[in-house]
Design a protein around this motif. Structure first.
Motif, PDB file in Angstrom:
ATOM      1  N   ARG A   1       0.464  -1.500  -0.026  1.00  0.00           N
ATOM      2  CA  ARG A   1      -0.289  -0.320   0.305  1.00  0.00           C
ATOM      3  C   ARG A   1       0.886   1.223  -0.254  1.00  0.00           C
ATOM      4  N   MET A   2       2.050   1.413  -0.100  1.00  0.00           N
ATOM      5  CA  MET A   2       2.984   2.312  -0.002  1.00  0.00           C
ATOM      6  C   MET A   2       3.390   2.874  -0.710  1.00  0.00           C
ATOM      7  N   PRO A   3       3.150   4.532  -1.125  1.00  0.00           N
ATOM      8  CA  PRO A   3       3.092   4.897  -2.866  1.00  0.00           C
ATOM      9  C   PRO A   3       4.915   4.418  -3.255  1.00  0.00           C
TER      10      PRO A   3
ATOM     11  N   ARG B   1      12.481  -9.039  -4.208  1.00  0.00           N
ATOM     12  CA  ARG B   1      11.210  -7.526  -4.741  1.00  0.00           C
ATOM     13  C   ARG B   1       9.868  -7.578  -5.262  1.00  0.00           C
ATOM     14  N   HIS B   2       9.111  -6.835  -4.881  1.00  0.00           N
ATOM     15  CA  HIS B   2       7.266  -7.212  -4.917  1.00  0.00           C
ATOM     16  C   HIS B   2       7.047  -7.125  -7.155  1.00  0.00           C
ATOM     17  N   MET B   3       5.936  -7.690  -6.702  1.00  0.00           N
ATOM     18  CA  MET B   3       6.036  -8.518  -8.223  1.00  0.00           C
ATOM     19  C   MET B   3       5.036  -6.981  -8.499  1.00  0.00           C
ATOM     20  N   VAL B   4       5.574  -7.177 -10.193  1.00  0.00           N
ATOM     21  CA  VAL B   4       4.590  -6.227 -10.452  1.00  0.00           C
ATOM     22  C   VAL B   4       3.772  -6.864 -11.790  1.00  0.00           C
ATOM     23  N   PRO B   5       2.651  -6.166 -12.621  1.00  0.00           N
ATOM     24  CA  PRO B   5       2.665  -6.697 -13.743  1.00  0.00           C
ATOM     25  C   PRO B   5       2.366  -6.600 -14.640  1.00  0.00           C
ATOM     26  N   THR B   6       3.933  -6.269 -14.939  1.00  0.00           N
ATOM     27  CA  THR B   6       5.308  -7.240 -16.392  1.00  0.00           C
ATOM     28  C   THR B   6       6.069  -8.368 -15.862  1.00  0.00           C
ATOM     29  N   ASP B   7       5.402  -9.033 -14.736  1.00  0.00           N
ATOM     30  CA  ASP B   7       5.877 -10.297 -14.619  1.00  0.00           C
ATOM     31  C   ASP B   7       5.253 -11.439 -15.425  1.00  0.00           C
ATOM     32  N   LEU B   8       4.292 -10.956 -15.501  1.00  0.00           N
ATOM     33  CA  LEU B   8       3.780 -11.962 -16.676  1.00  0.00           C
ATOM     34  C   LEU B   8       4.234 -12.722 -16.414  1.00  0.00           C
ATOM     35  N   PRO B   9       5.556 -12.869 -17.656  1.00  0.00           N
ATOM     36  CA  PRO B   9       5.316 -14.415 -18.570  1.00  0.00           C
ATOM     37  C   PRO B   9       6.320 -14.998 -17.827  1.00  0.00           C
ATOM     38  N   PHE B  10       6.908 -14.890 -16.709  1.00  0.00           N
ATOM     39  CA  PHE B  10       7.367 -15.349 -14.958  1.00  0.00           C
ATOM     40  C   PHE B  10       6.604 -16.475 -15.174  1.00  0.00           C
TER      41      PHE B  10
ATOM     42  N   ASP C   1      -4.962 -12.138  -9.023  1.00  0.00           N
ATOM     43  CA  ASP C   1      -5.599 -11.781  -7.450  1.00  0.00           C
ATOM     44  C   ASP C   1      -5.385  -9.993  -7.093  1.00  0.00           C
ATOM     45  N   LEU C   2      -3.583 -10.151  -6.888  1.00  0.00           N
ATOM     46  CA  LEU C   2      -3.004  -8.754  -7.281  1.00  0.00           C
ATOM     47  C   LEU C   2      -3.402  -7.812  -7.586  1.00  0.00           C
ATOM     48  N   PHE C   3      -3.414  -8.020  -9.546  1.00  0.00           N
ATOM     49  CA  PHE C   3      -3.698  -7.174 -10.474  1.00  0.00           C
ATOM     50  C   PHE C   3      -5.421  -7.311 -11.412  1.00  0.00           C
TER      51      PHE C   3
END
Length: 216
Positions: free
Chosen positions: A105-107, A177-186, A199-201
């Motif tokens: 939740r932190m920016p 690190r945090h998961m980000v939207p561009t991690d999908l291929p992994f 669940d996240l995105f």
């Protein structure tokens, strides 16, 4: 420098600490060369374009922001005889600490990373790769990614150039690190990983990756 609230043996350094008085902490004096090598690698490699990358922009899109925001944290865990099991136990407190230091939740949470350096590690290529595979389920389930880096380099190919091996580093390490939207291929190859991603995105999938979701 940040010390774990419940375990004084666990310390996170930032790049400024690397140049501090060695008396500030024994690990700085003992491993300054390794710490410096990783900070320089981040600045000269991760934060810059590479001719073999296959796309525009830096090798890691988040490294510069992590450095600029003081969210680039380095841990040192020296020793040569690690196994997959010992590395899994070693990384567990860093995973939980990461979640406390940088709740999603932190920016600025997306910029936070913890690099656990493993200087002097024997059989680094085989053990680190195997440990990353063993740990991935638990990290993805917490909305995190764990990456393997060593001088092998790891076999994982770049997304935009299959002939490029981007995970080469001067010191063996595992990175949180945090998961980000561009991690999908992994994550697409495992249903549990894909479910954690959704669940996240939800529908916040980058346009160039939407076909992957449609096919899953």
């Amino acid at each position: 420098m940040i010390t774990h609230p419940h375990d004084a043996s666990l310390v996170l350094f930032d790049p400024a600490d690397v140049e501090a008085d060695p008396a500030a902490h024994p690990l700085i004096g003992e491993h300054r060369a390794d710490l410096r090598a990783v900070v320089e690698w981040a600045r000269a490699y991760l934060c810059r374009p590479h001719p073999e990358l296959g796309r525009l922009g830096p090798v890691c899109p988040y490294a510069q922001a992590s450095l600029d925001r003081g969210a680039f944290r380095l841990a040192i865990q020296p020793g040569g005889g690690h196994t997959v099991e010992s590395l899994s136990a070693l990384l567990a407190p860093y995973r939980d600490w990461f979640l406390d230091l940088a709740p999603r939740r932190m920016p600025a949470a997306q910029s936070t990373t913890i690099l656990v350096l493993l200087p002097g590690m024997r059989d680094a290529r085989e053990v680190i790769d195997a440990a990353q595979c063993a740990l991935k389920d638990a990290y993805v389930g917490h909305g995190l990614m764990i990456g393997e880096f060593h001088d092998g380099p790891p076999d994982k190919a770049g997304l935009w150039n299959p002939g490029f091996r981007p995970l080469r580093s001067p010191v063996p390490m595992l990175v949180i690190r945090h998961m980000v939207p561009t991690d999908l291929p992994f994550l697409i190859s495992e249903e549990a990983h894909l479910a954690a991603y959704r669940d996240l995105f939800g529908e916040q999938v980058p346009g160039h990756l939407r076909d992957l979701v449609a096919k899953s």
